[in-house]
Write a protein that holds these residues in place. Structure first.
Motif, PDB file in Angstrom:
ATOM      1  N   LEU A  50       6.412  -8.755  -8.504  1.00 13.27           N
ATOM      2  CA  LEU A  50       5.765  -8.817  -7.399  1.00 13.27           C
ATOM      3  C   LEU A  50       4.882  -9.600  -6.825  1.00 13.27           C
ATOM      4  CD1 LEU A  50       6.646  -6.938  -5.203  1.00 13.27           C
ATOM      5  CD2 LEU A  50       4.446  -5.732  -5.837  1.00 13.27           C
ATOM      6  N   ALA A  51       3.440 -10.136  -7.469  1.00 15.91           N
ATOM      7  CA  ALA A  51       2.309 -10.978  -7.154  1.00 15.91           C
ATOM      8  C   ALA A  51       3.192 -12.595  -6.976  1.00 15.91           C
ATOM      9  CB  ALA A  51       1.234 -10.644  -8.057  1.00 15.91           C
ATOM     10  N   TYR A  52       4.150 -13.051  -8.157  1.00 20.10           N
ATOM     11  CA  TYR A  52       4.678 -13.838  -8.753  1.00 20.10           C
ATOM     12  C   TYR A  52       5.628 -14.408  -6.975  1.00 20.10           C
ATOM     13  CZ  TYR A  52       2.362 -16.016 -12.826  1.00 20.10           C
ATOM     14  OH  TYR A  52       2.142 -16.091 -13.129  1.00 20.10           O
ATOM     15  N   MET A  53       6.538 -13.163  -6.886  1.00 18.93           N
ATOM     16  CA  MET A  53       7.266 -13.046  -5.689  1.00 18.93           C
ATOM     17  C   MET A  53       7.123 -12.992  -4.360  1.00 18.93           C
ATOM     18  SD  MET A  53       9.832  -9.745  -4.731  1.00 18.93           S
ATOM     19  CE  MET A  53       8.691  -8.987  -3.249  1.00 18.93           C
ATOM     20  N   PHE A  54       5.642 -12.336  -3.993  1.00 19.48           N
ATOM     21  CA  PHE A  54       4.785 -12.686  -2.933  1.00 19.48           C
ATOM     22  C   PHE A  54       4.248 -13.762  -2.726  1.00 19.48           C
ATOM     23  CE2 PHE A  54       4.277  -8.267  -2.403  1.00 19.48           C
ATOM     24  CZ  PHE A  54       4.303  -7.752  -1.043  1.00 19.48           C
ATOM     25  N   HIS A  55       3.932 -14.910  -4.127  1.00 20.20           N
ATOM     26  CA  HIS A  55       3.205 -15.809  -4.343  1.00 20.20           C
ATOM     27  C   HIS A  55       4.695 -17.045  -3.824  1.00 20.20           C
ATOM     28  CE1 HIS A  55       0.711 -19.186  -4.917  1.00 20.20           C
ATOM     29  NE2 HIS A  55       1.652 -20.015  -6.378  1.00 20.20           N
TER      30      HIS A  55
END
Length: 140
Positions: A50-55
């Motif tokens: 999820l963090a990589y998706m937001f990034h």
């Protein structure tokens, strides 16, 4: 007394901040795509993805913000990058503890986290320059 954040006048000592934001956004888009495939199972791995998706989304905003010189897009990138730095660091620590500190697998993630921190500083300096260019009375 004001707290001064380090200001960069250029990216990598020789590239304009706008061009630096553009190229760092391209690098971070590529790194976040690779980050999608790092995780396996578990709640923290899901948070890492999820963090990589937001990034990934934030890096696209930085890319567009550097091309169009729009402050709001750069601000969105700064927020998503902070989210990425916090949760990806937690993900890497959890992964490193789980696999008994397997350095070979976590080293690329550490490198991308360091580059993301530097990209945040470059984008913040670019945002301050955009504030200065768009508002002649803006002086911190």
């Amino acid at each position: 007394m004001k707290c001064r954040v380090p200001r960069l006048k250029s990216c990598c000592c020789c590239v304009d901040l706008r061009a630096g934001c553009f190229f760092l956004a391209l690098f971070e888009i590529f790194a976040s795509i690779l980050g999608f495939f790092v995780a396996e199972e578990g709640k923290l791995f899901l948070i890492g993805r999820l963090a990589y998706m937001f990034h990934f989304i934030g890096s696209i905003f930085l890319l567009m913000g550097s091309m169009l010189q729009i402050e709001t897009l750069v601000i969105i990138y700064l927020g998503t990058n902070i989210f990425h730095l916090i949760f990806s660091t937690a993900f890497v620590v959890e992964y490193a503890v789980e696999c008994r500190f397997c350095a070979l697998e976590t080293t690329p993630v550490y490198i991308t986290l360091i580059v993301s921190l530097y990209s945040w500083l470059v984008a913040f300096s670019y945002l301050r320059r955009l504030h200065w260019q768009n508002d002649p009375e803006y002086d911190e």
